[in-house]
Design a protein around this motif. Structure first.
Motif, PDB file in Angstrom:
ATOM      1  N   MET A 176       0.830  -1.202   0.000  1.00  0.00           N
ATOM      2  CA  MET A 176       0.000   0.000   0.000  1.00  0.00           C
ATOM      3  C   MET A 176       0.868   1.256   0.000  1.00  0.00           C
ATOM      4  O   MET A 176       1.732   1.424   0.862  1.00  0.00           O
ATOM      5  CB  MET A 176      -0.899   0.027   1.241  1.00  0.00           C
ATOM      6  N   ASP A 177       0.602   2.090  -1.000  1.00  0.00           N
ATOM      7  CA  ASP A 177       1.208   3.418  -1.059  1.00  0.00           C
ATOM      8  C   ASP A 177       0.051   4.406  -0.900  1.00  0.00           C
ATOM      9  O   ASP A 177      -0.582   4.820  -1.872  1.00  0.00           O
ATOM     10  CB  ASP A 177       1.920   3.608  -2.393  1.00  0.00           C
ATOM     11  N   LEU A 178      -0.237   4.759   0.391  1.00  0.00           N
ATOM     12  CA  LEU A 178      -1.436   5.543   0.662  1.00  0.00           C
ATOM     13  C   LEU A 178      -1.317   6.975   0.161  1.00  0.00           C
ATOM     14  O   LEU A 178      -2.321   7.623  -0.136  1.00  0.00           O
ATOM     15  CB  LEU A 178      -1.729   5.529   2.166  1.00  0.00           C
ATOM     16  N   GLU A 179      -0.087   7.511   0.058  1.00  0.00           N
ATOM     17  CA  GLU A 179       0.067   8.866  -0.459  1.00  0.00           C
ATOM     18  C   GLU A 179      -0.350   8.949  -1.927  1.00  0.00           C
ATOM     19  O   GLU A 179      -0.987   9.910  -2.351  1.00  0.00           O
ATOM     20  CB  GLU A 179       1.524   9.323  -0.301  1.00  0.00           C
ATOM     21  N   ASN A 180      -0.016   7.928  -2.708  1.00  0.00           N
ATOM     22  CA  ASN A 180      -0.344   7.913  -4.142  1.00  0.00           C
ATOM     23  C   ASN A 180      -1.539   7.027  -4.466  1.00  0.00           C
ATOM     24  O   ASN A 180      -1.885   6.874  -5.638  1.00  0.00           O
ATOM     25  CB  ASN A 180       0.875   7.437  -4.949  1.00  0.00           C
ATOM     26  N   GLN A 181      -2.181   6.435  -3.413  1.00  0.00           N
ATOM     27  CA  GLN A 181      -3.340   5.554  -3.600  1.00  0.00           C
ATOM     28  C   GLN A 181      -3.029   4.445  -4.604  1.00  0.00           C
ATOM     29  O   GLN A 181      -3.835   4.144  -5.496  1.00  0.00           O
ATOM     30  CB  GLN A 181      -4.555   6.359  -4.069  1.00  0.00           C
ATOM     31  N   LYS A 182      -1.864   3.825  -4.440  1.00  0.00           N
ATOM     32  CA  LYS A 182      -1.425   2.765  -5.339  1.00  0.00           C
ATOM     33  C   LYS A 182      -1.306   1.466  -4.555  1.00  0.00           C
ATOM     34  O   LYS A 182      -0.686   1.431  -3.493  1.00  0.00           O
ATOM     35  CB  LYS A 182      -0.083   3.124  -5.971  1.00  0.00           C
ATOM     36  N   TYR A 183      -1.922   0.379  -5.116  1.00  0.00           N
ATOM     37  CA  TYR A 183      -1.959  -0.916  -4.423  1.00  0.00           C
ATOM     38  C   TYR A 183      -1.401  -1.972  -5.374  1.00  0.00           C
ATOM     39  O   TYR A 183      -1.949  -2.204  -6.457  1.00  0.00           O
ATOM     40  CB  TYR A 183      -3.396  -1.255  -4.019  1.00  0.00           C
ATOM     41  N   THR A 184      -0.295  -2.590  -4.928  1.00  0.00           N
ATOM     42  CA  THR A 184       0.433  -3.522  -5.787  1.00  0.00           C
ATOM     43  C   THR A 184       0.317  -4.937  -5.228  1.00  0.00           C
ATOM     44  O   THR A 184       0.474  -5.153  -4.017  1.00  0.00           O
ATOM     45  CB  THR A 184       1.918  -3.129  -5.861  1.00  0.00           C
ATOM     46  N   PHE A 185      -0.001  -5.904  -6.135  1.00  0.00           N
ATOM     47  CA  PHE A 185      -0.069  -7.302  -5.722  1.00  0.00           C
ATOM     48  C   PHE A 185       1.324  -7.813  -5.357  1.00  0.00           C
ATOM     49  O   PHE A 185       2.284  -7.666  -6.125  1.00  0.00           O
ATOM     50  CB  PHE A 185      -0.628  -8.162  -6.859  1.00  0.00           C
ATOM     51  N   LEU A 186       1.427  -8.448  -4.180  1.00  0.00           N
ATOM     52  CA  LEU A 186       2.630  -9.185  -3.807  1.00  0.00           C
ATOM     53  C   LEU A 186       2.280 -10.668  -3.862  1.00  0.00           C
ATOM     54  O   LEU A 186       1.946 -11.176  -4.916  1.00  0.00           O
ATOM     55  CB  LEU A 186       3.113  -8.727  -2.424  1.00  0.00           C
ATOM     56  N   GLU A 187       2.342 -11.355  -2.743  1.00  0.00           N
ATOM     57  CA  GLU A 187       1.943 -12.760  -2.730  1.00  0.00           C
ATOM     58  C   GLU A 187       0.421 -12.851  -2.870  1.00  0.00           C
ATOM     59  O   GLU A 187      -0.309 -12.130  -2.194  1.00  0.00           O
ATOM     60  CB  GLU A 187       2.374 -13.428  -1.424  1.00  0.00           C
ATOM     61  N   ASN A 188      -0.084 -13.752  -3.733  1.00  0.00           N
ATOM     62  CA  ASN A 188      -1.538 -13.862  -3.886  1.00  0.00           C
ATOM     63  C   ASN A 188      -1.922 -15.141  -4.620  1.00  0.00           C
ATOM     64  O   ASN A 188      -1.114 -15.708  -5.376  1.00  0.00           O
ATOM     65  CB  ASN A 188      -2.090 -12.657  -4.650  1.00  0.00           C
ATOM     66  N   GLU A 189      -3.125 -15.563  -4.381  1.00  0.00           N
ATOM     67  CA  GLU A 189      -3.757 -16.630  -5.163  1.00  0.00           C
ATOM     68  C   GLU A 189      -5.255 -16.420  -5.109  1.00  0.00           C
ATOM     69  O   GLU A 189      -5.843 -16.274  -4.035  1.00  0.00           O
ATOM     70  CB  GLU A 189      -3.405 -18.019  -4.642  1.00  0.00           C
ATOM     71  N   ALA A 190      -5.880 -16.398  -6.286  1.00  0.00           N
ATOM     72  CA  ALA A 190      -7.331 -16.268  -6.392  1.00  0.00           C
ATOM     73  C   ALA A 190      -7.914 -17.585  -6.888  1.00  0.00           C
ATOM     74  O   ALA A 190      -7.219 -18.396  -7.520  1.00  0.00           O
ATOM     75  CB  ALA A 190      -7.682 -15.133  -7.356  1.00  0.00           C
ATOM     76  N   ARG A 191      -9.194 -17.775  -6.584  1.00  0.00           N
ATOM     77  CA  ARG A 191      -9.893 -18.973  -7.059  1.00  0.00           C
ATOM     78  C   ARG A 191     -11.276 -18.568  -7.567  1.00  0.00           C
ATOM     79  O   ARG A 191     -12.006 -17.844  -6.880  1.00  0.00           O
ATOM     80  CB  ARG A 191     -10.037 -20.007  -5.938  1.00  0.00           C
ATOM     81  N   ILE A 192     -11.603 -19.010  -8.776  1.00  0.00           N
ATOM     82  CA  ILE A 192     -12.954 -18.869  -9.320  1.00  0.00           C
ATOM     83  C   ILE A 192     -13.528 -20.269  -9.373  1.00  0.00           C
ATOM     84  O   ILE A 192     -13.067 -21.098 -10.156  1.00  0.00           O
ATOM     85  CB  ILE A 192     -12.943 -18.229 -10.715  1.00  0.00           C
ATOM     86  N   ASN A 193     -14.539 -20.524  -8.538  1.00  0.00           N
ATOM     87  CA  ASN A 193     -14.926 -21.893  -8.204  1.00  0.00           C
ATOM     88  C   ASN A 193     -13.660 -22.577  -7.678  1.00  0.00           C
ATOM     89  O   ASN A 193     -13.188 -22.208  -6.617  1.00  0.00           O
ATOM     90  CB  ASN A 193     -15.558 -22.608  -9.395  1.00  0.00           C
ATOM     91  N   ALA A 194     -13.089 -23.510  -8.425  1.00  0.00           N
ATOM     92  CA  ALA A 194     -11.837 -24.105  -7.952  1.00  0.00           C
ATOM     93  C   ALA A 194     -10.675 -23.809  -8.897  1.00  0.00           C
ATOM     94  O   ALA A 194      -9.615 -24.407  -8.764  1.00  0.00           O
ATOM     95  CB  ALA A 194     -12.015 -25.615  -7.792  1.00  0.00           C
TER      96      ALA A 194
END
Length: 879
Positions: free
Chosen positions: A225-243
């Motif tokens: 999170m860069d709250l001064e510039n309102q910028k949000y960058t993905f680091l570690e992540n995993e998404a699931r749509i159904n499975a």
């Protein structure tokens, strides 16, 4: 030591007492502060139920709990609920409670439970969430606007939340349910990491098409999170749509005038099981034990800005090559699966989004099915170019996928079709712009649905596609006793499939036996008894006209069965539209005669209705009145007749669930003509009782040949206009009404020859000229009341007395004038000589003659019609 412990104990007791009592001092102050903060910052109506401050629930923090809260919009969305919830909790350090009124209170954590957020964007682009009060004055550290709460969150949580998003401008509706989300970070820092976990069920609808329906999604992600510039960058992540797993790289930045996106995503593995994971579990259940070969990949990119004009450029590729899968408990596998699909937008303009299907193919057993094509200009006037080719055994669907289908399917579908069209032409019914070519067929198809009493079995159906037109070359089908052979033209098969239009066309339908009872459906309704605890269920047989048909059928049926009636050689034209069937020029044979029919039946409303014009020619009276309740209601006495009838009936009214008329609702009129009829009085208590009451009536000699009458129907009553018939030379005029409850109210006038009235009247008539004696008649009024099964018959003998007396007196006066003789002298005087007229200087007065004549007639008629009863004689008959 004991003294030290005692001091510690006293200190802890004082601390606990202060913690317990402190809300009494701070709670009112905090509630006022919350209200002041809302009033200073939000243009909305905010309300809540309980307001509670506790130092124990989140110790060592203080917990401010607000229950049953709501945020309701003001204009231009006045009355809309923007947000509501059962519980909102704010955690803060205990020291925040001791700040002065000029210092803001810093909130460390937020917790929502069973919250609902309802976001709307109207057709002009206004949003209902833009409720912050705007001020042109610059804020300073000492500004009053800084008083209240500052959210330097370390943690926030949503539990069992619901979020709706409706964009009326683009007709986009997103619904999130079962939303559970937590976030942990430090919003007080300019640069920090936010660790989130999210699960939800997502539904997506654009215009009338639902793309997602309660699909499971999940995201476990760490954001920079860069709250001064309102910028949000993905680091570690995993998404699931159904499975289906996906991983993301890139960022989202919130700017003043737009949002900037630069994201890539892909499947972390290429196992074909990823494809099955996209299909909702409702259809494919668990994937454990499924064996797969081949690959499946999703690789996508979103890059650009989001504002009122632009969307991100995109390139999303879905691919698979020579894959297969098989469920462990199912007998067949899907093999040779190839997928090549790509969703692209190269300009950032929404209208330039397009889908290309380079190839989609699969094989079950030896049956290969392929599709390819493209859809361009997706969001405006979509341009569709598709080709289908192959064979599909519908029964195999349940043999390769553990789907829970609403009904079993079987049959072989074959297609070799290409089609090219635009959606505007589809929606505007410009069928000439739909360019389709090829053939399709369905054989040995079986379909079971609760809307039909019996399965529908299609032996074969063959379609030929030509530009602007689709020919049904032939259709052979059965359902129950019904057989159907059909051919014709379908105007809009593709619009019917693509945009939920009614299926339009004209067809020729032939049937050896068409039984309407085969198309009844069973509906179970619950009816409450005397108490809520006792409930009973009843089953109704209903017939519904399909709501998806807009078609004309020219039909002929050797035998048409409706309820308990069998119609022979039925033919005519049937128009079906908006759950209404309109029939024209329908002819058939029934009850030994011919029938012509036109009218309509509608099942669109809660109560089915009908209107008809029915022409019955030379039908058998006994059969028709015995089997048609409606005709029996018209004339219940007709069950005693044997012969032929012509009638024309115009009616409208309501129908029962099985499309039989509700007799009490009938409105209309009819004209009936009895051609020939024999009478059996024993079949009708009314006739039998009438014969008993009037002894000289010989109902065996009743003549109804060429009898005609008109009838009017309304409110369960039938009004019969006057008509005449003859009983052994006695003219009878009848008129009146009867009801659905078999009550009767009729008046008969019997024009009885005077010679039928017995010997005494014959002596009176003997003095008349023989010609006059032969033609003299008496009008005898008869009233019929009660019911057809228990009639009440009343005879108005007083009227008969007056009629006969007047006739005899008039004749007497005429004879006295012409001949100077009194033809009644001998009978009235019993043979005695009247007073000597010479003694008084005159003859018998007219007054005396009238009184004597009247008395004689009364005595005669009283004996004939009532055993000596005078004036009116009423007798109640019984069955």
């Amino acid at each position: 030591m004991k003294k030290v412990l005692k001091i510690i104990g006293i200190f802890l007791g004082i601390v606990l007492l202060l913690l317990a009592l402190s809300p009494l001092f701070f709670e009112s102050t905090m509630e006022k502060l919350v209200k002041k903060t809302i009033d200073n910052n939000l243009n909305a109506d905010v309300a809540w139920g309980d307001f509670d401050l506790s130092l124990f629930r989140s110790f060592p923090d203080a917990a401010l709990t607000i229950k049953d809260f709501s945020v309701v919009n003001r204009a231009p969305f006045a009355g809309d609920t923007l947000a509501s919830g059962e519980l909102l909790k704010l955690n803060m350090g205990i020291t925040q409670l001791f700040k002065s009124g000029d210092d803001p209170i810093i909130v460390d954590a937020l917790y929502f439970e069973n919250a609902f957020v309802n976001i709307r964007v109207d057709s002009t682009g206004q949003t209902n969430y833009d409720i912050a009060i705007k001020s042109d004055a610059p804020l300073t550290d000492d500004s009053e606007a800084n008083n209240g709460f500052i959210f330097d969150l370390k943690r926030y949580e949503l539990k069992d939340a619901r979020i709706n998003y409706l964009d009326e401008k683009t007709k986009t509706f997103i619904r999130l349910t079962n939303v559970n989300h937590t976030g942990t970070g430090d919003f007080s820092l300019a640069q920090s990491e936010l660790d989130t976990e999210t699960t939800a069920l997502v539904s997506l609808q654009i215009e009338d098409i639902e793309y997602l329906s309660a699909n499971e999604v999940a995201l476990d992600a760490v954001f920079q999170m860069d709250l001064e510039n309102q910028k949000y960058t993905f680091l570690e992540n995993e998404a699931r749509i159904n499975a289906l797993p996906l991983t993301f790289n890139g960022f989202v930045q919130v700017n003043e005038t737009n949002n900037e996106i630069d994201l890539t995503f892909k499947t972390p593995s290429s196992d074909f099981k990823n494809f099955l994971a996209v299909i909702p579990k409702t259809y494919v259940k668990e994937l454990d034990g499924v064996t797969t070969t081949g690959n499946f990949t999703v690789d996508g990119m979103l890059k650009g800005v989001v504002d009122d004009t632009f969307i991100p450029k995109m390139d999303i590729k879905i691919a698979s090559d020579n894959a297969s899968f098989k469920y462990p408990d199912l007998p067949k596998a899907v093999q040779n699966i190839s997928i090549d699909a790509r969703l692209q937008n190269d300009t950032g303009l929404l209208k330039d989004t397009y889908l290309t299907i380079g190839g989609l193919s699969f094989r079950i057993d030896d049956e290969l099915f392929t599709a390819n094509g493209s859809i361009r200009n997706l969001t405006e006037n979509a341009l569709v170019n598709l080709a289908l080719k192959g064979t599909l055994n519908l029964a195999n669907i349940e043999k390769v996928l553990p789907v829970e289908m609403e009904q079993e399917l079987s049959g072989i579908f074959k297609a070799d079709v290409t089609t090219n069209f635009d959606m505007n032409s589809v929606e505007n019914e410009q069928y000439q712009n739909i360019k389709s070519q090829g053939t399709a067929s369905l054989t040995n198809f079986a379909y079971t649905d609760s809307g039909f009493k019996n399965p529908i079995k299609i032996t074969n159906a063959n379609l030929a596609f030509t530009p602007g037109n689709i020919q049904l070359k032939g259709l052979s089908a059965t359902s129950g006793e019904t057989d159907i052979q059909a051919s014709g033209t379908i105007q809009n098969l593709i619009p019917f499939l693509m945009s939920k239009q009614d299926l339009k066309g004209r067809f020729n339908l032939r049937s050896n036996t068409f039984n309407l009872n085969d198309f009844m459906s069973a509906e179970t309704t619950a009816s409450e008894g005397a108490t809520k605890a006792s409930e009973a269920t009843t089953t109704k047989e209903t017939i519904k006209i399909p709501d998806f048909l807009d078609a004309t059928l020219d039909f002929s049926a050797t035998k048409l069965i409706y309820d308990n009636l069998t119609l022979d050689n039925a033919k005519g034209t049937l128009r079906i539209q908006e759950e209404t069937a309109t029939i024209n020029n329908v002819t058939t044979s029934l009850f030994g005669g011919n029938i012509a029919l036109s009218g309509n039946v509608s099942t669109k409303g809660t109560t089915p209705t009908f209107a008809m014009n029915l022409d019955l020619n030379k039908i058998d009276i006994a059969q028709s009145f015995g089997q048609l309740k409606m005709l029996e209601f018209f004339a219940p006495i007709a069950r005693a007749l044997e012969g032929d009838l012509n009638t024309n009936i115009k009616l409208n009214g309501n129908l029962n669930s099985n499309l039989t008329p509700v007799l009490t609702s009938l409105v209309g009129d009819a004209f009936a003509q009895i051609i020939t009829a024999e009478v059996n009085p024993q079949q009708a208590p009314l006739l039998s009782k009438l014969g008993e009451k009037i002894s000289f009536l010989n109902l065996d000699r009743l003549s109804l040949r060429d009898l005609s009458t008109a009838l009017t129907f309304n409110n369960g009553k039938i009004q019969v206009k006057p008509f005449d018939f003859d009983i052994k030379g006695i003219k009878v005029t009848a008129a009146g009404s009867h009801g659905l409850d078999k009550t009767i109210d009729y008046d008969l006038t019997l024009d009885v020859p005077a010679r039928y009235l017995g010997g005494d009247v014959a002596k009176l008539l003997a003095k008349l000229d023989p010609k006059d004696a032969e033609t003299t008649t008496v009008a005898v009024p008869v009233g019929l009341n009660g019911t057809f099964t228990s009639p009440q018959i009343s005879l108005n003998t007083e009227a008969a007395v007056k009629t006969l007396t007047q006739k005899l007196i008039e004749k007497q006066k005429q004879d006295l004038k012409d001949k100077g003789t009194d033809i009644l002298r001998d009978i009235v005087g019993g043979g005695a000589t009247p007073k000597d007229s010479s003694a008084t200087g005159g003859t018998t007065t007219p007054k005396t003659t009238t009184q004597e004549t009247t008395q004689v007639v009364k005595d005669i008629l009283g004996g004939i019609f009532g055993g000596g009863k005078k004036k009116k004689d009423s007798i109640n008959g019984s069955n």
